[in-house]
Design a protein around this motif. Structure first.
Motif, mmCIF file in Angstrom:
data_model
loop_
_atom_site.group_PDB
_atom_site.id
_atom_site.type_symbol
_atom_site.label_atom_id
_atom_site.label_comp_id
_atom_site.label_asym_id
_atom_site.label_seq_id
_atom_site.Cartn_x
_atom_site.Cartn_y
_atom_site.Cartn_z
ATOM 1 N N THR A 48 7.167 9.994 7.804
ATOM 2 C CA THR A 48 6.286 8.842 7.577
ATOM 3 C C THR A 48 6.908 8.290 6.502
ATOM 4 N N PRO A 49 7.213 6.937 6.703
ATOM 5 C CA PRO A 49 7.811 5.886 5.437
ATOM 6 C C PRO A 49 7.219 6.195 3.977
ATOM 7 N N LYS A 50 7.820 6.115 2.846
ATOM 8 C CA LYS A 50 7.033 6.176 1.657
ATOM 9 C C LYS A 50 5.924 5.322 1.316
ATOM 10 N N PRO A 51 6.239 3.999 1.680
ATOM 11 C CA PRO A 51 5.400 3.103 1.601
ATOM 12 C C PRO A 51 4.026 3.381 2.212
ATOM 13 N N ASP A 52 4.038 3.856 3.447
ATOM 14 C CA ASP A 52 2.985 4.478 4.226
ATOM 15 C C ASP A 52 2.142 5.469 3.263
ATOM 16 N N LEU A 53 2.989 6.430 3.181
ATOM 17 C CA LEU A 53 2.456 7.718 2.309
ATOM 18 C C LEU A 53 1.697 7.181 0.961
ATOM 19 N N ASP A 54 2.103 6.308 0.251
ATOM 20 C CA ASP A 54 1.664 5.890 -0.805
ATOM 21 C C ASP A 54 0.451 5.259 -0.636
ATOM 22 N N LEU A 55 0.368 4.525 0.444
ATOM 23 C CA LEU A 55 -0.841 3.475 0.720
ATOM 24 C C LEU A 55 -2.079 4.764 1.246
ATOM 25 N N ILE A 56 -1.576 5.685 2.048
ATOM 26 C CA ILE A 56 -2.758 6.816 2.394
ATOM 27 C C ILE A 56 -3.136 7.395 1.254
ATOM 28 N N GLU A 57 -2.398 7.584 0.171
ATOM 29 C CA GLU A 57 -2.676 8.226 -0.867
ATOM 30 C C GLU A 57 -3.921 7.464 -1.738
ATOM 31 N N ARG A 58 -3.377 6.144 -1.975
ATOM 32 C CA ARG A 58 -4.365 5.223 -2.666
ATOM 33 C C ARG A 58 -5.626 5.204 -1.833
ATOM 34 N N ARG A 59 -5.732 5.014 -0.583
ATOM 35 C CA ARG A 59 -6.984 5.133 0.174
ATOM 36 C C ARG A 59 -7.776 6.323 0.187
ATOM 37 N N LEU A 60 -7.020 7.493 -0.031
ATOM 38 C CA LEU A 60 -7.799 8.693 -0.061
ATOM 39 C C LEU A 60 -8.539 8.861 -1.263
ATOM 40 N N ARG A 61 -7.810 8.162 -2.312
ATOM 41 C CA ARG A 61 -8.630 8.217 -3.674
ATOM 42 C C ARG A 61 -9.745 7.368 -3.617
ATOM 43 N N ASP A 62 -9.716 6.038 -2.980
ATOM 44 C CA ASP A 62 -10.546 5.313 -2.870
ATOM 45 C C ASP A 62 -11.946 5.897 -2.129
ATOM 46 N N ALA A 63 -11.436 6.432 -0.873
ATOM 47 C CA ALA A 63 -12.384 7.230 -0.076
ATOM 48 C C ALA A 63 -13.255 8.055 -0.812
ATOM 49 N N LYS A 64 -12.545 8.901 -1.667
ATOM 50 C CA LYS A 64 -13.221 10.076 -2.359
ATOM 51 C C LYS A 64 -14.396 9.183 -3.192
ATOM 52 N N LEU A 65 -13.906 8.143 -4.060
ATOM 53 C CA LEU A 65 -14.741 7.578 -4.754
ATOM 54 C C LEU A 65 -15.973 6.947 -4.397
ATOM 55 N N LEU A 66 -15.698 6.484 -3.028
ATOM 56 C CA LEU A 66 -16.672 5.658 -2.061
ATOM 57 C C LEU A 66 -17.798 6.757 -1.719
ATOM 58 N N HIS A 67 -17.339 7.986 -1.340
ATOM 59 C CA HIS A 67 -18.099 9.147 -0.945
ATOM 60 C C HIS A 67 -19.074 9.377 -2.140
ATOM 61 N N ALA A 83 -19.831 7.685 -4.898
ATOM 62 C CA ALA A 83 -20.872 6.912 -5.246
ATOM 63 C C ALA A 83 -22.147 6.887 -4.416
ATOM 64 N N SER A 84 -21.582 7.205 -3.116
ATOM 65 C CA SER A 84 -22.792 7.114 -1.995
ATOM 66 C C SER A 84 -23.710 8.220 -2.028
ATOM 67 N N ARG A 85 -23.288 9.343 -2.623
ATOM 68 C CA ARG A 85 -23.915 10.712 -2.766
ATOM 69 C C ARG A 85 -25.007 10.324 -4.039
ATOM 70 N N ARG A 86 -24.533 9.636 -5.139
ATOM 71 C CA ARG A 86 -25.127 9.526 -6.239
ATOM 72 C C ARG A 86 -26.362 8.545 -5.700
ATOM 73 N N HIS A 87 -26.446 7.781 -4.734
ATOM 74 C CA HIS A 87 -27.446 6.960 -4.485
ATOM 75 C C HIS A 87 -28.600 7.339 -3.341
ATOM 76 N N GLU A 88 -28.209 8.440 -3.146
ATOM 77 C CA GLU A 88 -29.193 9.145 -1.918
ATOM 78 C C GLU A 88 -30.246 9.898 -2.803
ATOM 79 N N PRO A 89 -31.562 9.795 -2.128
ATOM 80 C CA PRO A 89 -32.428 10.125 -2.625
ATOM 81 C C PRO A 89 -32.559 11.733 -2.541
#
Length: 75
Positions: free
Chosen positions: A46-65, A67-73
């Motif tokens: 897989t080309p490096k630019p795609d791998l870099d994008l996947i890494e960034r999105r994985l970090r973002d997904a972790k942060l979103l997840h 954050a969503s857990r903090r707001h659950e009752p």
């Protein structure tokens, strides 16, 4: 990281180059990190630019997840 699972799905499409979808699952939520059509006819990397994008999105997904857990009752 507990509750984390990554999958790469590869498929041929009518003789075209193959496509890949990267997903990750945190507990009961699934995030699609990247979908693309592979352009190169040789080599399976897989080309490096795609791998870099996947890494960034994985970090973002972790942060979103997290954050969503903090707001659950609480139960």
């Amino acid at each position: 990281m507990q509750g984390y699972h990554a999958v790469e799905i590869v498929s041929d499409n009518d003789g075209d180059t193959y496509r890949a979808v990267y997903t990750t699952k945190f507990e009961d939520e699934v995030y699609v990190l990247h979908c693309f059509q592979k352009k190169s006819k040789k080599g399976g990397k897989t080309p490096k630019p795609d791998l870099d994008l996947i890494e960034r999105r994985l970090r973002d997904a972790k942060l979103l997840h997290e954050a969503s857990r903090r707001h659950e009752p609480e139960n």
